[in-house]
Design a protein around this motif. Structure first.
Motif, PDB file in Angstrom:
ATOM      1  N   ILE A  31       0.873  -1.179   0.000  1.00 19.11           N
ATOM      2  CA  ILE A  31       0.000   0.000   0.000  1.00 19.11           C
ATOM      3  C   ILE A  31       0.906   1.223   0.000  1.00 19.11           C
ATOM      4  O   ILE A  31       1.852   1.314   0.789  1.00 19.11           O
ATOM      5  CB  ILE A  31      -0.893   0.007   1.263  1.00 19.11           C
ATOM      6  N   ASP A  32       0.603   2.136  -0.907  1.00 11.45           N
ATOM      7  CA  ASP A  32       1.509   3.262  -1.090  1.00 11.45           C
ATOM      8  C   ASP A  32       0.751   4.583  -0.951  1.00 11.45           C
ATOM      9  O   ASP A  32      -0.017   4.955  -1.833  1.00 11.45           O
ATOM     10  CB  ASP A  32       2.147   3.123  -2.491  1.00 11.45           C
ATOM     11  N   HIS A  33       0.971   5.267   0.158  1.00  5.27           N
ATOM     12  CA  HIS A  33       0.394   6.590   0.394  1.00  5.27           C
ATOM     13  C   HIS A  33      -1.090   6.669   0.063  1.00  5.27           C
ATOM     14  O   HIS A  33      -1.486   7.332  -0.885  1.00  5.27           O
ATOM     15  CB  HIS A  33       1.171   7.652  -0.399  1.00  5.27           C
ATOM     16  N   SER A  50      -7.381  -8.141  -8.100  1.00  2.70           N
ATOM     17  CA  SER A  50      -6.809  -8.994  -7.064  1.00  2.70           C
ATOM     18  C   SER A  50      -5.343  -8.628  -6.794  1.00  2.70           C
ATOM     19  O   SER A  50      -4.589  -8.362  -7.722  1.00  2.70           O
ATOM     20  CB  SER A  50      -6.901 -10.448  -7.535  1.00  2.70           C
ATOM     21  N   GLY A  51      -4.998  -8.585  -5.532  1.00  2.64           N
ATOM     22  CA  GLY A  51      -3.608  -8.313  -5.159  1.00  2.64           C
ATOM     23  C   GLY A  51      -3.270  -6.837  -5.101  1.00  2.64           C
ATOM     24  O   GLY A  51      -2.115  -6.476  -4.889  1.00  2.64           O
ATOM     25  N   CYS A  52      -4.286  -5.949  -5.258  1.00  2.00           N
ATOM     26  CA  CYS A  52      -3.973  -4.520  -5.280  1.00  2.00           C
ATOM     27  C   CYS A  52      -3.858  -3.946  -3.870  1.00  2.00           C
ATOM     28  O   CYS A  52      -3.508  -2.793  -3.704  1.00  2.00           O
ATOM     29  CB  CYS A  52      -5.038  -3.760  -6.062  1.00  2.00           C
ATOM     30  N   GLY A  53      -4.172  -4.740  -2.853  1.00  2.24           N
ATOM     31  CA  GLY A  53      -3.954  -4.276  -1.487  1.00  2.24           C
ATOM     32  C   GLY A  53      -5.212  -3.885  -0.730  1.00  2.24           C
ATOM     33  O   GLY A  53      -5.120  -3.262   0.323  1.00  2.24           O
ATOM     34  N   LEU A 233      -2.641  -1.644  -7.845  1.00  5.23           N
ATOM     35  CA  LEU A 233      -1.215  -1.826  -7.539  1.00  5.23           C
ATOM     36  C   LEU A 233      -0.778  -1.068  -6.291  1.00  5.23           C
ATOM     37  O   LEU A 233       0.254  -0.417  -6.276  1.00  5.23           O
ATOM     38  CB  LEU A 233      -0.361  -1.386  -8.730  1.00  5.23           C
ATOM     39  N   GLY A 234      -1.612  -1.121  -5.258  1.00  2.00           N
ATOM     40  CA  GLY A 234      -1.206  -0.534  -3.985  1.00  2.00           C
ATOM     41  C   GLY A 234      -1.475   0.955  -3.864  1.00  2.00           C
ATOM     42  O   GLY A 234      -1.244   1.533  -2.808  1.00  2.00           O
ATOM     43  N   TYR A 262     -10.711  -4.849 -18.000  1.00  2.00           N
ATOM     44  CA  TYR A 262      -9.427  -5.255 -17.463  1.00  2.00           C
ATOM     45  C   TYR A 262      -9.566  -5.547 -15.971  1.00  2.00           C
ATOM     46  O   TYR A 262     -10.426  -4.983 -15.300  1.00  2.00           O
ATOM     47  CB  TYR A 262      -8.431  -4.123 -17.741  1.00  2.00           C
ATOM     48  N   GLY A 263      -8.714  -6.450 -15.457  1.00  2.00           N
ATOM     49  CA  GLY A 263      -8.697  -6.738 -14.033  1.00  2.00           C
ATOM     50  C   GLY A 263      -9.526  -7.863 -13.674  1.00  2.00           C
ATOM     51  O   GLY A 263      -9.608  -8.900 -13.548  1.00  2.00           O
TER      52      GLY A 263
END
Ligand code: ATP
Ligand code: MG
Lengths: 263, 457
Positions: A31-33, A50-53, A233-234, A262-263
């Motif tokens: 996880i980014d900001h 999936s997996g994006c946090g 992507l976080g 997409y996704g």
């Protein structure tokens, strides 16, 4: 690019605020900001591939990431203005105030009654047997399960159907009188009928709690939530009123995801 | 032909069968478009058919051959001089057999010398019969298989089936051996109970096998003190050590320890299980027993034994710790992680979660593990031989001396005694009792563990 959360002047302050939250597992950033508000009496949906946090972020809100040895959390998360990662914060109290429902129903291998009574017992919420019984009944009623199980409270919680188990888990969370309820894909293991019941339940619970729900089901997000946050992507790509996100997304990535390209 | 040479010849035939069948298959498979079996499969098919029938025959033969040889010898005129059934007759025959086989160079009985040539002759004759039959079987089997080696023949599946049969036979041998052991245990015990009444044995409180009164053998073969001692040392004292320590270490390892810590503590614990029991034995006898005795004396028990139940039980408990710990570890690990998360998310602390959710959920598995540990403790021999007492006393004082079933079996069988005295037979009765009890414990334990496993699948 991120729509910064700006509560309107007439609104009460948000129940929980997250500012610049970063989470890393070891040296891998998950996880980014991310900055998000969880508002009282509202449902916020977290969507994204999936997996994006999504789960990771959800778990920072009741410090369940503490149970993962490699997880590191940075940033500022507050519940009613109080920093939940402050050293003086009592995790036990926090988790009682911020309840959680998991993707897979996980009732304890105890009776239905004991499952619901578990939390109040631990936190000493009920004085005496009668009060505890009242709490159990109230919680099961709110979770929409009372009529189905009132005659067999001493049966094992694991003997219920998947949908009933999930509502039992919701009742269990409600029983400790939380202020916020976090739900991580609560319907992904359920059939459409059980899913509809849970969604109905979320509608009813909305007036009482602040709710955050992770879901992979776009219709579900559209149906149950007032606000939606799209993760990728976080990072938090877009965040705003559900109606805006679904009808008029500002970001290309959000649009692609929602339209299923997409996704 | 001597049996060993015969085996080599049969193996050689199988090899030849393998080579020729493979060559033949190679030849016709070159032209065939597609076949389920490779040349090697055809080779194995023929080789196994060459090898297995004579092997089965030889195995059966070896059980009946001695009797056939003896019968042949008894049919000779010289055998008429043998004494009637009895000890002397058996001795003479076995001497003659040894002489005939060239395993001895002289005999006590002149008659044995005269019978020896008859033995040698009969043995040779039957050896040749065996050789002829075995080779005939090898050829017949090989030929039967060889004519079936054709392009469309599914040698592969046949070989597979034969291999399965061989594996099944291997597992049956283990089972049959166990059955044989149990049968002999039952037989000897039956002889014992013909002399000593069952109730005297099970409920008698006086155990002194050194002086058995032939008129009333049951009076000094009451095994109750032994059963009590076994239970007291193995199921009470040892478990009082093993259960708390084993359980706590399992809880620490599964719930608290960081993966890095777990990586070195767990193998260390398992190493404890690898210590030979004899090492625990002298640790118990030389270090713990004197310490326990002086502890007893300080506590005001001047007669504290240096072969106390406590010393043996304590060390046995230490020996069992890794066992309990690894069973509990498995059971705790089998409780889904979502259970733990569910409890923690409700605001329970880790120790509350362990006490109220994980342990109750893992309890059947843990109980099963403890039962298995008990069955292991009561069968343990080395520690009690070295550290427990040989004298049977019926006492619940841990500082007093105590003995166990296993210890007494060793004592009964290592002394000198006729093989059919009540004293020696008592060892079998004790063995049978121990066997029945451990068997029951294991059955109960395994079924408990099994139903528990099913609950999470
Ligand atoms: N316990 C963990 N240890 C290490 N990495 C983890 C752990 N949990 C999650 N991750 C990683 O963090 C990232 C985000 O995972 P997370 O579970 O939050 O995704 P998600 O959005 O919930 O996905 P999904 O929709 O599949 O549930 C992923 O790359 C994942 O591999
Ligand atoms: Mg997730």
């Amino acid at each position: 690019m991120i729509a910064s959360p700006s509560p309107t002047a007439t609104m009460p302050p948000p129940k929980m605020t997250a500012r610049d939250v970063c989470v890393a597992y070891g040296d891998k950033t998950a996880i980014d900001h991310v900055s998000i508000d969880i508002e009282q009496d509202r449902v916020i949906a977290f969507i994204g591939p999936s997996g994006c946090g999504k789960s990771t972020f959800l778990r920072t809100l009741n410090r369940m990431n503490d149970t993962i040895a490699s997880a590191r959390v940075a940033g500022d998360i507050r519940l009613d203005g109080q920093d939940i990662y402050a050293p003086e914060m009592d995790v036990v109290q926090l988790r009682a105030r911020v309840g959680m429902v998991f993707q897979k129903p996980n009732p304890f291998p105890k009776s239905i009654y004991e499952n619901v009574a578990y939390g109040p017992r631990i936190h000493g919420l009920a004085r005496g047997k009668a009060e505890l019984e009242a709490t159990v009944e109230r919680s099961l009623t709110r979770a929409g399960l009372w009529n189905e199980v009132k005659d067999r409270l001493s049966d094992s919680g694991t003997a219920l159907s998947g949908g009933q188990q999930q509502r039992l888990c919701i009742a269990r969370a409600i029983a400790v009188d939380p202020e916020v309820i976090l739900m991580d894909e609560p319907c992904s293991a359920l059939d459409p009928i059980a899913t509809a019941k849970i969604e109905e339940l979320i509608h009813e619970l909305r007036g009482r709690y602040a709710i955050a729900i992770v879901t992979h089901n776009m219709q579900q997000a559209a149906r149950v939530s007032q606000r939606t946050a799209f993760f990728h992507l976080g990072t938090l790509v877009e965040y705003g009123a559900t109606s805006d996100i679904f009808t008029n997304p500002r970001q290309e990535r959000t649009k692609d995801y929602i339209t299923g390209r997409y996704g | 032909m001597k049996p060993l040479a015969l085996l080599f010849v049969v193996a050689g035939l199988a090899l030849i069968g393998w080579l020729t069948a493979r060559a033949r298959a190679n030849h016709f498979l070159r032209t065939a478009t597609r076949s389920s079996s490779l040349p090697g499969h055809h080779g194995w098919y023929v080789a196994l058919w060459t090898l297995i029938p004579p092997l089965i025959f030889l195995a059966l033969w070896s059980t009946v051959a001695p009797a056939l040889v003896t019968d042949a010898v008894l049919a000779t005129p010289a055998a008429a001089a043998l004494p009637p059934q009895g000890f002397a007759r058996a001795t003479i025959l076995s001497e003659a057999r040894a002489l005939g086989a060239g395993r001895a160079y002289g005999a006590f009985h002149a008659l044995a010398e005269t019978l020896a040539p008859a033995y040698a002759a009969a043995q040779t004759r039957f050896d040749w019969i065996a050789t002829a039959l075995a080779l005939a079987l090898a050829f017949a089997g090989g030929a039967f298989a060889f004519v079936r080696v054709r392009p469309g023949f599914a040698a592969r599946t046949r070989v597979e089936r034969i291999v399965m049969g061989a594996l099944l036979a291997a597992s049956l041998i283990a089972i049959l051996t166990t059955i044989g052991i149990v049968a002999s245990l039952l037989y000897e015990s039956a002889r014992f109970f013909a002399i000593v009444p069952l109730t005297d044995f099970l409920f008698g409180t006086h155990w002194s096998p050194q002086v058995v009164d032939p008129r009333d053998p049951g009076a000094s073969l009451g095994a109750l003190p032994l059963f009590w001692g076994t239970f007291f040392i193995g199921a009470v004292i040892a478990m009082a050590v093993a259960i708390p320590f084993g359980l706590m270490s399992a809880i620490y390892l599964t719930q608290y320890a960081r993966p890095a810590t777990r990586r070195w503590i767990k193998p260390m614990l398992e190493m404890l299980a690898g210590v030979p029991t004899v090492v625990y034995g002298y640790f118990a006898a030389l270090t713990v027993a004197p310490a326990v005795r002086s502890l007893g004396v300080t506590l005001g028990i001047p007669w504290a034994s240096s072969e106390s139940a406590l010393a043996a039980g304590l060390v046995m408990g230490v020996m069992i710790i890794p066992f309990v710990s690894s069973m509990a570890d498995d059971s705790l690990a089998a409780v889904p992680g979502t259970m733990r998360d569910g409890s923690l998310a409700l605001g329970a602390t880790v120790s509350e979660t362990i006490r109220k959710v994980l342990l109750p959920a893992a309890l059947p598995g843990v109980v099963g593990g403890i039962l298995l540990a008990i069955s292991r403790a009561i069968g343990e021999t080395m520690i009690v031989v070295m550290a427990a007492s040989g004298v049977a006393t019926l006492t619940a004082n841990p500082f007093a001396s105590a003995t166990t079933v296993t210890r007494q079996i060793v004592d009964l069988l290592t002394g000198e005694a006729a093989f059919d005295s009540a004293k020696t037979l008592a060892a079998f009765a004790l063995g049978l009792t121990l066997f029945v009890v451990t068997l029951l414990l294991n059955i109960v334990a395994l079924s408990v563990v099994k139903t528990y496993r099913e609950a999470y699948e």
